[in-house]
Scaffold this active site. Structure first.
Site, PDB file in Angstrom:
ATOM      1  N   GLY A 168       3.977   0.793  -6.315  1.00 14.25           N
ATOM      2  CA  GLY A 168       4.138  -0.335  -5.390  1.00 14.25           C
ATOM      3  C   GLY A 168       4.180   0.043  -3.959  1.00 14.25           C
ATOM      4  O   GLY A 168       4.918   0.897  -3.752  1.00 14.25           O
ATOM      5  N   ALA A 169       3.370  -0.602  -3.265  1.00 15.92           N
ATOM      6  CA  ALA A 169       3.109  -0.296  -1.764  1.00 15.92           C
ATOM      7  C   ALA A 169       4.484  -0.039  -1.219  1.00 15.92           C
ATOM      8  O   ALA A 169       4.484   1.107  -0.279  1.00 15.92           O
ATOM      9  CB  ALA A 169       1.998  -1.058  -1.197  1.00 15.92           C
ATOM     10  N   LYS A 208      -4.173  -4.568  -7.444  1.00 17.88           N
ATOM     11  CA  LYS A 208      -4.276  -4.001  -8.701  1.00 17.88           C
ATOM     12  C   LYS A 208      -5.386  -4.577  -8.981  1.00 17.88           C
ATOM     13  O   LYS A 208      -5.729  -5.766  -9.153  1.00 17.88           O
ATOM     14  CB  LYS A 208      -3.002  -4.401  -9.492  1.00 17.88           C
ATOM     15  CG  LYS A 208      -2.962  -3.700 -11.073  1.00 17.88           C
ATOM     16  CD  LYS A 208      -3.350  -2.026 -10.814  1.00 17.88           C
ATOM     17  CE  LYS A 208      -2.311  -1.536  -9.870  1.00 17.88           C
ATOM     18  NZ  LYS A 208      -2.515   0.026  -9.717  1.00 17.88           N
ATOM     19  N   ASP A 212      -1.560  -4.425  -1.732  1.00 14.04           N
ATOM     20  CA  ASP A 212      -1.552  -2.832  -1.312  1.00 14.04           C
ATOM     21  C   ASP A 212      -2.173  -2.416   0.052  1.00 14.04           C
ATOM     22  O   ASP A 212      -1.460  -1.578   0.677  1.00 14.04           O
ATOM     23  CB  ASP A 212      -2.293  -1.842  -2.485  1.00 14.04           C
ATOM     24  CG  ASP A 212      -1.290  -1.824  -3.527  1.00 14.04           C
ATOM     25  OD1 ASP A 212      -0.573  -0.889  -3.722  1.00 14.04           O
ATOM     26  OD2 ASP A 212      -1.236  -2.737  -4.342  1.00 14.04           O
TER      27      ASP A 212
END
EC number: 5.3.1.23
Length: 330
Positions: free
Chosen positions: A50-51, A231, A220
């Site tokens: 997860g960014a 994603k 992201d």
């Protein structure tokens, strides 16, 4: 939201504990990370993902580099190479650079980055909750596990449910790593939000039946025109939502916008091991030796976006103007 955070820092031990997200939802196991080298490997192996969460973890990776006496230039290089698509990683490391050689300053800055994530995502959740309603579909995982805060897209969904606006969530399983099935379903269950898991290929049929009122996803990396990487599978959802006239939103902190990129063409797309497609947790699901392709992300053109949910509010087209204003570039 009943939050399960992806990490915690034990300052007295000099250890950053990561919740091993590869083992969820069956086990909640925290693993110790003591060096920047170990942090880079954990990010690469998706122990943490997860960014925003990667950004916070990388910042504390530089704190660990100080504590472990690692070469700071090498530590920074390793962390930057761990996941190329999420821009938060690079922003966090850029912020840590002025504190190289200053352990106390480094720790303060890492804590500041984490605190800003929490404050930013609380605002994203509030703004997003005002525009979501009915039955919402989401992809991958964008809750506290992915961020270290309250979540972006999932934070907005949970807040909208709390306000009585959202009544049900469709959760894409998100092949091949199953972040939706393993992590988003896990977080929604803990939050008490009614939700149903679907395979990625079911989304179009649900939209055609009128069972989806809005789609909201995370980001992201976003370019200045609103093109964004998320994603893999996000692009297909955007096209489907556009075809069916369903609002499609992206939720992100402004730190996920890359002001150096005019469009999504310049976003680097990480390609992961094909083994993650043909096998899962040691179980092979394709014939031995059969080739597979595994880009971890895809890029969605801004023309498919209804709005962009940020900590400063919801932006609508033209996105380039709104993003530049929000970033203070005009």
């Amino acid at each position: 939201m009943d939050r399960v955070l992806p990490f915690r820092f034990a300052e007295e031990e000099g250890v950053f504990w990561l919740l091993d997200q590869r083992r969820l939802p069956q086990e909640e196991v925290y693993v110790p990370v003591r060096t920047a080298r170990e942090m880079a490997q954990a990010i690469r192996d998706m122990v943490v993902r997860g960014a925003p969460a990667i950004g916070v973890s990388a910042a504390f990776g530089m704190v660990l580099a100080h504590l472990a006496g690692e070469d700071l230039e090498e530590a920074d290089r390793r962390l930057r190479a761990s996941r190329p698509t999420a821009v938060n990683l690079f922003h966090a490391l850029d912020r840590m650079r002025p504190f190289w050689g200053d352990l106390a300053g480094s720790l303060l800055e890492a804590r500041r980055i984490w605190r800003e994530v929490e404050e930013t995502e609380a605002a994203i959740s509030r703004h997003g909750a005002q525009i979501l309603w009915g039955q919402v579909l989401t992809h991958c995982n964008t809750g506290p596990l992915a961020t270290g805060g309250y979540g972006t897209a999932l934070g907005a969904i949970v807040e909208a449910y709390r306000l009585g606006r959202v009544r049900h969530v469709w959760v894409d399983e998100t092949r091949p790593y199953l972040q939706g099935a393993r992590l988003t379903a896990y977080e929604l269950q803990k939050a008490g939000v009614p939700a149903t898991l679907i395979t990625d290929s079911m989304a179009g049929w649900l939209m055609a039946r009128g069972a989806v009122d809005a789609v909201v996803v995370g980001v992201d990396r976003m370019a200045l025109n609103g093109d964004f990487a998320n994603k893999v599978g996000t692009y297909a959802l955007a096209v489907l939502a556009h075809h069916h006239g369903i609002p499609f939103y992206a939720a992100l902190p402004l730190s996920s916008v890359d002001p150096r990129l005019a469009s999504g063409e310049g976003i680097p797309i990480e390609e992961r091991s094909p083994e993650e497609v043909v096998a899962f947790r040691g179980v092979r699901i394709a014939p031995e030796g059969f080739p597979a392709y595994h880009p971890a992300f895809d890029v969605t053109p801004h023309r498919y976006l209804t709005g962009i949910i940020t900590e400063k509010g919801v932006l609508y087209p033209p996105f380039a103007e709104g993003l530049r204003r929000a970033l203070g570039l005009d």
